[in-house]
Design a protein around this motif. Sequence first.
Motif, short mmCIF file in Angstrom:
data_model
loop_
_atom_site.label_atom_id
_atom_site.label_comp_id
_atom_site.label_asym_id
_atom_site.label_seq_id
_atom_site.Cartn_x
_atom_site.Cartn_y
_atom_site.Cartn_z
N LYS A 123 0.84 -1.19 0.00
CA LYS A 123 0.00 0.00 0.00
C LYS A 123 0.88 1.25 0.00
O LYS A 123 1.60 1.50 0.98
CB LYS A 123 -0.92 0.02 1.24
CG LYS A 123 -1.90 -1.12 1.24
CD LYS A 123 -2.65 -1.18 2.55
CE LYS A 123 -3.59 -2.40 2.53
NZ LYS A 123 -4.16 -2.68 3.84
N LYS A 135 -16.53 8.09 7.59
CA LYS A 135 -15.26 7.54 8.06
C LYS A 135 -14.73 8.41 9.19
O LYS A 135 -14.53 9.62 9.01
CB LYS A 135 -14.27 7.55 6.89
CG LYS A 135 -13.06 6.69 7.10
CD LYS A 135 -12.35 6.58 5.78
CE LYS A 135 -11.18 5.66 5.80
NZ LYS A 135 -10.56 5.60 4.48
N VAL A 184 -11.74 8.40 12.08
CA VAL A 184 -10.56 7.73 12.61
C VAL A 184 -9.86 8.67 13.59
O VAL A 184 -9.68 9.86 13.29
CB VAL A 184 -9.57 7.36 11.47
CG1 VAL A 184 -8.40 6.55 12.01
CG2 VAL A 184 -10.27 6.62 10.34
N THR A 201 -10.66 3.04 14.54
CA THR A 201 -11.44 3.31 13.33
C THR A 201 -12.94 3.08 13.54
O THR A 201 -13.73 3.24 12.62
CB THR A 201 -10.98 2.40 12.17
OG1 THR A 201 -11.02 1.06 12.64
CG2 THR A 201 -9.61 2.74 11.68
N GLY A 244 -5.14 2.44 0.50
CA GLY A 244 -5.63 1.06 0.53
C GLY A 244 -6.54 0.80 -0.67
O GLY A 244 -6.77 1.70 -1.49
N ASN A 276 -9.65 0.46 -0.67
CA ASN A 276 -10.90 1.23 -0.61
C ASN A 276 -10.68 2.63 -0.05
O ASN A 276 -11.44 3.12 0.76
CB ASN A 276 -11.92 0.50 0.27
CG ASN A 276 -12.23 -0.87 -0.31
OD1 ASN A 276 -12.47 -0.98 -1.52
ND2 ASN A 276 -12.17 -1.89 0.53
N LYS A 306 -8.14 5.77 1.75
CA LYS A 306 -7.03 5.98 2.68
C LYS A 306 -7.17 5.07 3.91
O LYS A 306 -8.27 4.86 4.41
CB LYS A 306 -7.02 7.43 3.18
CG LYS A 306 -7.02 8.47 2.08
CD LYS A 306 -5.64 8.77 1.58
CE LYS A 306 -5.56 9.91 0.62
NZ LYS A 306 -6.57 10.09 -0.39
N GLU A 307 -6.02 4.57 4.34
CA GLU A 307 -5.99 3.79 5.58
C GLU A 307 -4.98 4.43 6.51
O GLU A 307 -4.02 5.06 6.07
CB GLU A 307 -5.58 2.34 5.28
CG GLU A 307 -6.64 1.58 4.50
CD GLU A 307 -6.18 0.17 4.13
OE1 GLU A 307 -5.17 -0.32 4.70
OE2 GLU A 307 -6.84 -0.43 3.26
N TYR A 308 -5.22 4.26 7.81
CA TYR A 308 -4.37 4.90 8.82
C TYR A 308 -3.79 3.83 9.72
O TYR A 308 -4.51 2.93 10.17
CB TYR A 308 -5.21 5.88 9.65
CG TYR A 308 -5.89 6.92 8.78
CD1 TYR A 308 -5.37 8.19 8.67
CD2 TYR A 308 -7.05 6.60 8.05
CE1 TYR A 308 -5.97 9.14 7.85
CE2 TYR A 308 -7.65 7.53 7.23
CZ TYR A 308 -7.11 8.80 7.13
OH TYR A 308 -7.70 9.72 6.31
N ARG A 309 -2.50 3.90 9.96
CA ARG A 309 -1.88 2.90 10.84
C ARG A 309 -0.71 3.54 11.57
O ARG A 309 -0.29 4.67 11.25
CB ARG A 309 -1.41 1.70 10.01
CG ARG A 309 -0.39 2.07 8.93
CD ARG A 309 0.34 0.85 8.41
NE ARG A 309 1.17 1.15 7.24
CZ ARG A 309 2.36 1.72 7.31
NH1 ARG A 309 2.89 2.08 8.48
NH2 ARG A 309 3.06 1.95 6.21
#
Length: 1007
Positions: free
Chosen positions: A263, A297, A299, A318, A381, A383, A385-388
Motif C-alpha cells: 500500500k 469515516k 478515525v 477506526t 488502501g 478502498n 485511505k488507511e491509517y496505521r
Amino acid sequence: MDERLIEVAFPLKQTSLDSVHEKNVRHGHISTLHIWPARRPLAACRAALIATLLPDPGNTEERKELLERLGGRVVQRVKPKKLPGGRIEEQVTEEHWGRESSEDLNWFREKICAAYGGRAPKVLDPFAGGGAIPLEAMRLGCEATAVDINPVAWFILKCTLEYPQQLANQRRPLPAFACESYEFMESYFKAKGFKDAALRVQLESLGLNGHKQSSSQPQLPAIQTHVASVEADLAWHVRAWGWWVLQKARADLARFYPTVDGKPTVAYLWARTVTCKNCRATIPLLKTRWLCKKENKRVILTMKPNETRTGVDFGVRTDLQPGKGSLAERLEFDKQVGGGTMSRSGATCPCCGTINTKEDIQQEGLKGCLGAVMTAVVVEGANGKEYRLPTTEENRLAPEAESELNEVFTQIPFGLPKETLTLDAKGNTWCVLYGVDTFQKLFTPRQLLALGCFVKYTRALRNVMKSEGYSDEWIEAVGANLACAISRLLDYCNCGVQWKLDATTINHFFVRFAVPISWDYAEGNTIGDSAGSYELCYQRICTALDTYSTWGISAPTPHIANVSAVTWCDNHLDAIVTDPPYYDAIGYAVIMDFFYVWLRRTLYGLSAEIDAAFQQPLSPKWDKEHNDGELIDDSSRFGGDKAKSKAVYEDGMFRAFQACYKSLKTDGRLVIVFAHKQPDAWGTLVSAIIRAGFVVDGSWPIQTEQVSRMRAQSSAALASSVWLVCKKRPETARPGWDNQVLQEMQSKITQRLHDFWDAGIRGPDFVWAATGPALEAYSEHPVVKKSNEPGKVMSVSEFLRHVRRMVVDFVVGRVLSHNGGQDAVSGLDDVTTYYLLHRYDFGMESAPIGPCILYAVSCGLSDAALTSRYDLLARTGGQTPVEEEAAEGNAEKSEGEEEGTSSTVKLKQWYQRKNPSMGYETLVGPPAPLIDQVHRLMHLWKAGDVTKVDDYLYTKGLGHNALFHQLLQALIELAPAGSEERALLESISNHVAARGVMPAYRLGLME
Ligand SMILES: C[S@@+](CC[C@H](N)C(=O)[O-])C[C@H]1O[C@@H](n2cnc3c(N)ncnc32)[C@H](O)[C@@H]1O
C-alpha cells in the motif's frame, strides 16, 4: 484622446463577478506557476486596462455598447441549494464568466492599437509582483514593462511573461527518452486527442507496443490515421524533463519511502515534542487527535501514557461512532474524543496533567530542545485511505535521511539552506520565536534530502539538454519552469503542512502569508502521486503553460526589470497600471525568502542575469545608505521606530509616484489599485499622488473575494480593491480655494451620484465610486488654500470628509425616500446616518469591519466610538492574533489569498441598548442622536406608559420634526415583517399620527 472610458463608466458588476470566480480556478491558471502574495485577478486587470486604454465614445449609446462588449451581460441562474436539515431552497445567483479567451479580446486588441495610431501602447507596472497586470497588457497587444524589486517576483515575471512569449511559436522534437517511454507518449498522444485504436497507431509508429497490451487485446484495425508529430511546445518539454528529474530522484529516494503491505504511502503524520517541565515525560504537541473526520469515516489517534510514564503509546481507532444530540452536542463530543494536547494555554502533559505554557515551549524551542515523533502513517488502501502506526523500519528510516544530506548538498551551490529567517515587526515569521530560525529547520531530514535531490537533478538536466541539442533559450526556459515546480513542491514539503481531516490529503503551507510554527504536521510522499508529490507539482506548472499557449499572445517582447519603482524611469509611457504594497499588509521579502533560498540554489548558473538577481543570500529589504528598497512599513528596519517606518514608507511611495509622473506622456494615465480597509491610509496615499503631480478623476471598487467568505472580507485587505484613475496635472495649474473647490465638487458630483445609483452601484462601493470623480475638483490644483484661514491649506483628508458626507447624505436620502427622492437629506445627525447606512446594507447581521469603518469615517465617527460611546455596534468576530489562529489550525484558506486579522460587527437590537441615558442629552452635550430617541420611545412604548411616551415626544419636539417622521417610516420598512420591532414602530407611528401633531407620511426631502 480626451476622456478615457474608465473616467466615465466601468462594468463594475461583471468584472467583480469574473474576478471572484477566477479565485476559484485552480487548474491551468497562470497564477499556479508560482505563489506570490496579493495577486490581482486577471479579469480585473484586463477590464481596467481596456477601459484605461480606450477613449470614452462620448455618447450614451456607444458607451453602453462598449461596456457590454467589455463586461458582457450578467445572467441570473436559479440553483437548488440544500439547507441544513435537508430542506432544498432555490437560490438565485448571478453569474458571468468564461470570457478569459473570448473572441472579443481580438476586437479590443485592434481597437486599442487603432486608438494609439496603429502602434502598441507602452504600459508599465512598477510593482508587478506575480505579473497579472503586465500579462493582461501583453494579451491586449501592449508593449509591457514589469518592474519589481524582489528577485523572486522578478523571476516569476520572467516565467509568466518572457519565456512563454519567447518560445510561443517554437516546437522541437521531444527528447529521445520521452519518445521511448510508452507511459509518457501515451499521455502525450491522449492530450492531442487520440484514443483507442488511433492512439495505438501513434504509439506503434514510435515502436511502442506497450507493456499495457495484453494478448487478449484485439488486433489493430487497418485504420487510416496520420502519424502525429512529436515536435512539441514548451509545456511538453517541461513535462518531459520534469518526468526525467522524477525518474532520477525516485531512484535515489525510493528506499526512504518504503511501501508496506503493497500500500503506497500518502503521508507520514508528525507531532513536535517537548519534555514536561514537571514529570520529564515526552509530550507530543497535538492540536487534534483526529486523523479523518468524514461522514462515513471517522478515525482517531489514541494516546495513553506508556508503562514507564516517560511518554505515550499511540494507537489508531477506526470504529468511533458519531455523538448523539444536537449539532452543538455532536461537535462537543468530537472535541472531547479527539482532543489533542495543545490548547490556547499550552500543552497538557498526558502523564501528569501539568500544563506546559506556550512560554515554556518557547524556552525549550530556543534551547533547541523541541523534538518530533511520527504519530501515524496514511496509506492508499484498496478502498481509500488507511491509517496505521508507523513500522519500526519507517521510524528508523526517517532520521536516517540526515546521513545523506551532506553528500547531496555538496553538489548544490551554497549547500544546505542555513540562512537565517528575518523576524519583522509584524512577526510574520514567528516560528523564529520557537527556535526555528534558519530555513533548514523548516524541514524534516527526509524533506531536505528529497528537495536536495530534486534541485540536484533540475540543475543536472542543463548538460543533458545541451547534449540533446537544445539551445540556451530552451534550456533556460525549461530549467526555470522546473525551478517553479520545486517552489511548488516546497509549499507542500515542509514542517508546517497540515493534514486535512475532511479531504484526507495534505494542505499546502501558504494558507496565509506567514511562516508560523506548526505543532503537528504532515509529510507527503514526494515521489508518490498524491498531493505533495513532485509529479503533481510539475504537472500543474505544465497545465498553466498549456493555458498560456492557447491564448496565442501577439505582443512586443516584454521588458522585465529587477529594480526599485522609485528609480525606474522610462519616458513616453502611455499608461501605468499598478498595485503597490500597502503599509505592513504583507511582508513580501521576509516571507518569500522561503522560496528565494531554494530558487537561488536551483537557478544558479542558468544565466548571468539570474545570478545577478540572486547574488545575495537573501532578498533585498531596505537599503539605508540609498534610502530605497522594499516599500513596506516594517519598524524592525528602523530599530522599532514606528513613526519613522511609516514616514519612510510614505515618502518612498511619494517618490515612486513622482517616478511615474516623469515616465508618463502628457496624456498618459496612471491607475493605482488600493486595497486597504483603513480610509485614512487612503487619504495619505492619495495626497502623495496629488503631490507627485496627478489629478485623480476616477475610482472603481472591484470585488475580488467571494462575499460569503467572511474571513477574507474582514481581513486587513478589502474584499474590494479600489482602482484609482489619475492623469497628469498641467504644469500651469494654479492653487485653488477651498470654498470654490467644494462648490465645484458638489456641482460635478451630483449628476455622477445619480448615474452610479441608477447603474445599481450600492453600499460602500457607492462611496468609493463617487470619491474619485469628486477628487478631480480638489486635485486639479497643486494645493488648495483655505479662504478663511490665511496660510493654511485644506488637506485631502478634510476634503474627503466633505465628499464622503455628501455621498452618504445622498444614500440616506434614497433610504429615507424609498429610492425615489431627488435630493440628499441634510441635517440628520452622524450616528443616525451611520445606523441607516449600516442597516440598509447589512440589516442586523454581522458585517465585515472594512465597509463599517468606511461608513463610520464618512459620518465623522469611528467604529470604536460606535461600539463604546454610542453603544450602537457589537463586535462579533474576534480580533484573533495571527499566531493563535494558525497554531489552532484555523487557517483554512485557498492559495493566493490575502490575509489579516478577522473582525466583524453588527448593529445592536433596540432592546439590547439598555443604557439609561440613551435618548437623553446631557446639559452641555449635543442633542441625542435621533435613532437613540426612537429606540428610547420604543422602550417607553413597550413599558406601556403612554403618558411617558407623550411627554418624551413633547419635550423632544419630535412631532414637528420632519426627519423623525421620515426615519420612523424608513425603520418600519427596514424591520422584518411580523417582527416585534416593526409592530412597535408602527404603533408609535400611528400614535403620533392620531395625536394629530404631524402625519406619518413621507415628507419632501430637504434641499
Ligand atoms: C501588491 S504586490 C503586487 C501584486 C501584483 N499586482 C500581482 O497581481 O501579483 C506589490 C509588489 O510591490 C513590490 N515592491 C515593494 N517595494 C517595491 C519597490 N520599491 N519597487 C518595486 N517593487 C516593489 C513587492 O515586491 C510586491 O511584489
